[in-house]
Scaffold this active site. Structure first.
Site, mmCIF file in Angstrom:
data_model
loop_
_atom_site.group_PDB
_atom_site.id
_atom_site.type_symbol
_atom_site.label_atom_id
_atom_site.label_comp_id
_atom_site.label_asym_id
_atom_site.label_seq_id
_atom_site.Cartn_x
_atom_site.Cartn_y
_atom_site.Cartn_z
ATOM 1 N N ASN A 94 -4.745 37.386 -40.550
ATOM 2 C CA ASN A 94 -5.130 35.799 -40.739
ATOM 3 C C ASN A 94 -4.193 34.806 -40.143
ATOM 4 O O ASN A 94 -3.823 33.824 -40.646
ATOM 5 C CB ASN A 94 -5.588 35.684 -42.295
ATOM 6 C CG ASN A 94 -6.259 34.362 -42.475
ATOM 7 O OD1 ASN A 94 -6.813 33.738 -41.344
ATOM 8 N ND2 ASN A 94 -6.279 33.710 -43.794
ATOM 9 N N GLU A 354 -6.052 28.459 -44.045
ATOM 10 C CA GLU A 354 -6.209 29.841 -44.483
ATOM 11 C C GLU A 354 -7.666 29.964 -45.233
ATOM 12 O O GLU A 354 -8.188 30.973 -45.784
ATOM 13 C CB GLU A 354 -5.021 30.342 -45.245
ATOM 14 C CG GLU A 354 -4.135 31.111 -44.337
ATOM 15 C CD GLU A 354 -3.081 29.821 -43.573
ATOM 16 O OE1 GLU A 354 -3.558 28.880 -43.728
ATOM 17 O OE2 GLU A 354 -2.115 30.556 -43.218
ATOM 18 N N LYS A 424 2.348 36.271 -46.497
ATOM 19 C CA LYS A 424 1.947 35.731 -45.189
ATOM 20 C C LYS A 424 3.177 34.838 -44.681
ATOM 21 O O LYS A 424 3.098 35.196 -43.291
ATOM 22 C CB LYS A 424 0.877 34.820 -45.315
ATOM 23 C CG LYS A 424 0.228 34.410 -43.926
ATOM 24 C CD LYS A 424 -0.988 33.689 -44.177
ATOM 25 C CE LYS A 424 -1.910 33.496 -42.980
ATOM 26 N NZ LYS A 424 -1.430 32.683 -41.992
#
Ligand code: DC
Length: 664
Positions: A94, A354, A424
């Site tokens: 992502n 996101e 992340k």
């Protein structure tokens, strides 16, 4: 044992201490791409280790870049502008900072050199727009095919194709600045025939991110001329020249959580943030100004920030957040602690990150009791009149999780769902938070697990602690260390035992703990502590009241956020009588003797099962008949006989009780 899909935070009270930030995501991934395109080897220092950088590294490896990763330095041998492989399928998770620039770079490289590359990501990546970038690349003559919904990944780029670079390339600037960044990073690949101009349609958002791009291009020898924020020119013959070594600054967006932490809770000390400061090239550093205007007391150094609580409650603000899109989320949470409604404007880009961060933030802050009004590109947060305990959904968005944790200062417990999503950009976020934030002891939940020797309570306690993300106190080890010291000094040969002397040792044990290890004045004594002689001696010294008193405060000091699992003999009865859950673990003497026997045999120590059983029973008798803190179940303890249970079954049983008591 995997952690549970949530992390429960007790109400937090204060914060102080130093945090070293992980590297900036934006800088890390840009530098990796530049190093990957340049010729020669680039040493990247302090690269962020996270999901988003991992996918970029994997992509570069698939493209044939040479990578060597050390603890602090990553060596990247770049392609020198020549494709080493002509076909690959790249999975980019992502990570917008990987998807957009790699699409641009590979579109240009395949147009020139031929080949075909597919770029894909997780489901959410396939909902994040890329159409404006694709349009710009197609306008140049690149071939970009939609493999899913037009305008979104997955995509394929292929060539050769003839490129037309004579006209300015137009790209929209008002959806994501990453489209412009992607072009600026990639277009030098095609600058051999002449200079290349990019023109931005519409207002350029998130300008500071484009500034990072320009600064890093300059580090690689490419000076882009800029007229305002509308027109950018890449000189003819631009070639990426590795500067040899590059350093990644700490992540300024990650810094925002600790700036907020200081503003909310640094009442008795200072929160010091190392890795970014006023010399930073990251736009999010300007979050500091916003935090100051809310009342935070902030001092900066070139590469560090120090924050104390200033105005309290925080001052309500209305702010255009276009220049700090990511860090502005942190302001939305700080708004919970303000003296009136805060309004954040110009944040439409939140909707294509996101997750739809505007909707997500509004929903989650409402759960906490705030009144939230939401527009297409703005958010207004009115602090809760009464705080409500809430379970914060995090939408696989690291920033939602980190922001959510800052809501734990409202006086109520907060649950963070899927806490691992912080990986992340900041895998160690919660450890960092708990190394700075403290809760009042009585607010920190304790699970006490008591029971006789070899009942398996140590294994059970460790597993429960890991699943909940809580700390662990193996109180037996404290008595064992005391016994070890006493044995080594010959104190146990005296009759009667020199109680005061042994207690004096216990009160000043030079102990340090690492996960699964105990150190005594630096020496790793973990294995020495497990010896049977030490266990028996521990049983002796633990019967001495002065020794128990000496170890009392040390045991209490383990009670820290987010929670504690403590195992021993008197955790539920004496040390943590207010434990939220007390478990009394038993197993038949025969079972326990057999387990201990297996344990010893597996370590290559010979043992006799009958004498082990006799030893166990003798220790049980001493531990349960001694005058002080005898081994016995607390009145409100739940009993668990694990004779016929596997570890997993015992763990599930305790976690089931825990969830039940949380609901009541
Ligand atoms: O749990 P263990 O076997 O490591 O404990 C070693 C000894 O320490 C045990 O015989 C009793 C004593 N102990 C205690 O008295 N109170 C505790 N909370 C933990 C251990």
């Amino acid at each position: 044992m995997v952690a549970l899909p949530f992390l429960d935070l007790p109400p937090l009270a204060t914060a102080a201490g130093t945090v070293r930030l992980p590297g900036s995501k934006s800088i890390s991934n840009r530098l990796l791409l530049l190093a990957g395109l340049a010729s020669g080897i680039t040493q990247v220092h302090d690269l962020l280790d996270s999901d988003d950088t991992r996918v970029m590294l994997e992509a570069l490896a698939a493209l044939g870049c040479g990578l060597e990763q050390g603890p602090r330095i990553t060596h990247v041998r770049g392609l020198g502008g020549r494709l080493a492989t002509r076909e690959a399928r790249l999975f980019l998770g992502n990570a917008g900072t990987a998807m957009r620039p790699l699409t641009a770079a590979l579109a240009l490289l395949t147009a020139r050199q031929g080949g075909r590359f597919e770029l894909e990501g997780v489901a959410r990546m396939h909902e994040r727009p890329i159409g404006d970038l694709v349009d710009a690349l197609r306008g140049l003559g690149c071939r970009v095919d939609d493999l899913g919904q037009p305008g979104f990944p997955p995509l394929a780029v292929s060539g050769p194709q003839a490129l037309d670079l004579s006209r300015p390339i137009r790209v929209r600037g008002d959806v994501s600045s990453q489209f412009l960044t992607a072009l600026l990073l990639a277009l030098p690949l095609a600058s051999d025939a002449g200079e290349i101009t990019v023109e931005v349609d519409g207002e350029l958002i998130s300008k500071p991110y484009v500034e990072i791009t320009l600064a890093l291009l300059a580090r690689f020898g490419i000076t882009v001329a800029r007229e305002g924020w509308q027109r950018f020119t890449i000189p003819a013959g631009s070639a990426y020249r590795s500067p040899g070594a590059v350093f990644v600054e700490g992540d300024a967006s990650s810094a925002s959580y600790f700036v907020a932490l200081g503003a909310i809770a640094a009442t008795d000390g200072v929160v010091r943030i190392e890795g970014v400061g006023h010399d930073s090239i990251q736009g999010d550093i300007r979050f500091i100004d916003a935090a100051r205007s809310m009342g935070a007391d902030i001092r900066t150094e070139a590469n560090a920030i120090e924050v104390r609580r200033g105005a309290w409650p925080l001052r309500a603000i209305t702010l255009d957040c276009n220049h700090i899109p990511d860090a502005a989320m942190t302001l939305a949470v700080m708004a919970l602690y303000a003296d009136g409604p805060c309004t954040l404007t110009h944040i439409a880009s939140w909707r294509v990150k996101e997750t739809d961060r505007l909707a997500a933030m509004a929903t989650e802050l409402r759960k906490l009791g705030a009144t939230v009004d939401e527009g297409p590109d703005w958010l207004r947060v009115t602090p809760p009149a009464t705080w409500k305990s809430a379970s914060i959904h995090t939408y696989d968005d690291h920033r939602m999780a980190m922001c959510g944790s800052l809501a734990a200062f409202g006086g109520v417990p907060v649950r963070i769902e899927d806490p691992k999503c912080v990986g992340k950009t900041f895998p160690g976020y919660f450890e960092a938070l708990f190394s700075l934030a403290t809760a009042r002891r009585e607010d920190v939940p304790v699970i006490a697990i008591d029971g006789p020797t070899a009942s398996g309570k140590g294994t059970l306690a460790a597993a429960v602690a890991e699943r909940l993300g809580y700390g662990l106190l193996d109180s037996g080890s404290l008595y064992r260390v005391t016994a070890l010291v006493a044995l080594r000094e010959g104190l146990l040969e005296q009759d009667p035992l020199p109680e005061a002397e042994i207690a004096a040792r216990a009160a000043t044990l030079p102990l340090s703990f690492e996960p699964g290890r105990v150190r005594l004045a630096g020496e790793d004594v973990t294995d020495a502590l497990r010896a049977e002689t030490v266990g028996l001696a521990a049983s002796q010294v633990s019967a001495l009241p002065a020794v128990r008193r000496a170890l009392h405060e040390l045991q209490l000091s383990f009670r820290r956020a987010p929670g504690l699992v403590a195992d021993g003999r008197d955790m539920g009865t004496v040390v943590f009588p207010d434990a939220a859950l007390k478990v009394y673990l038993t197993a038949s003497a025969a079972q326990r003797a057999e387990r201990r026997h297996k344990q010893l045999i597996s370590k290559g120590i010979s043992a006799n099962i009958d004498s082990l059983r006799a030893d166990l029973e003798a220790r049980d008798l001493r531990d349960s008949t001694r005058a002080v803190a005898p081994l016995k179940p607390a009145e409100d303890a739940k009993r668990l006989d694990n004779s016929a249970l596997t570890i997993d079954q015992s763990v599930d049983c305790v976690l089931g009780w825990w969830e039940q008591q949380r609901m009541t």
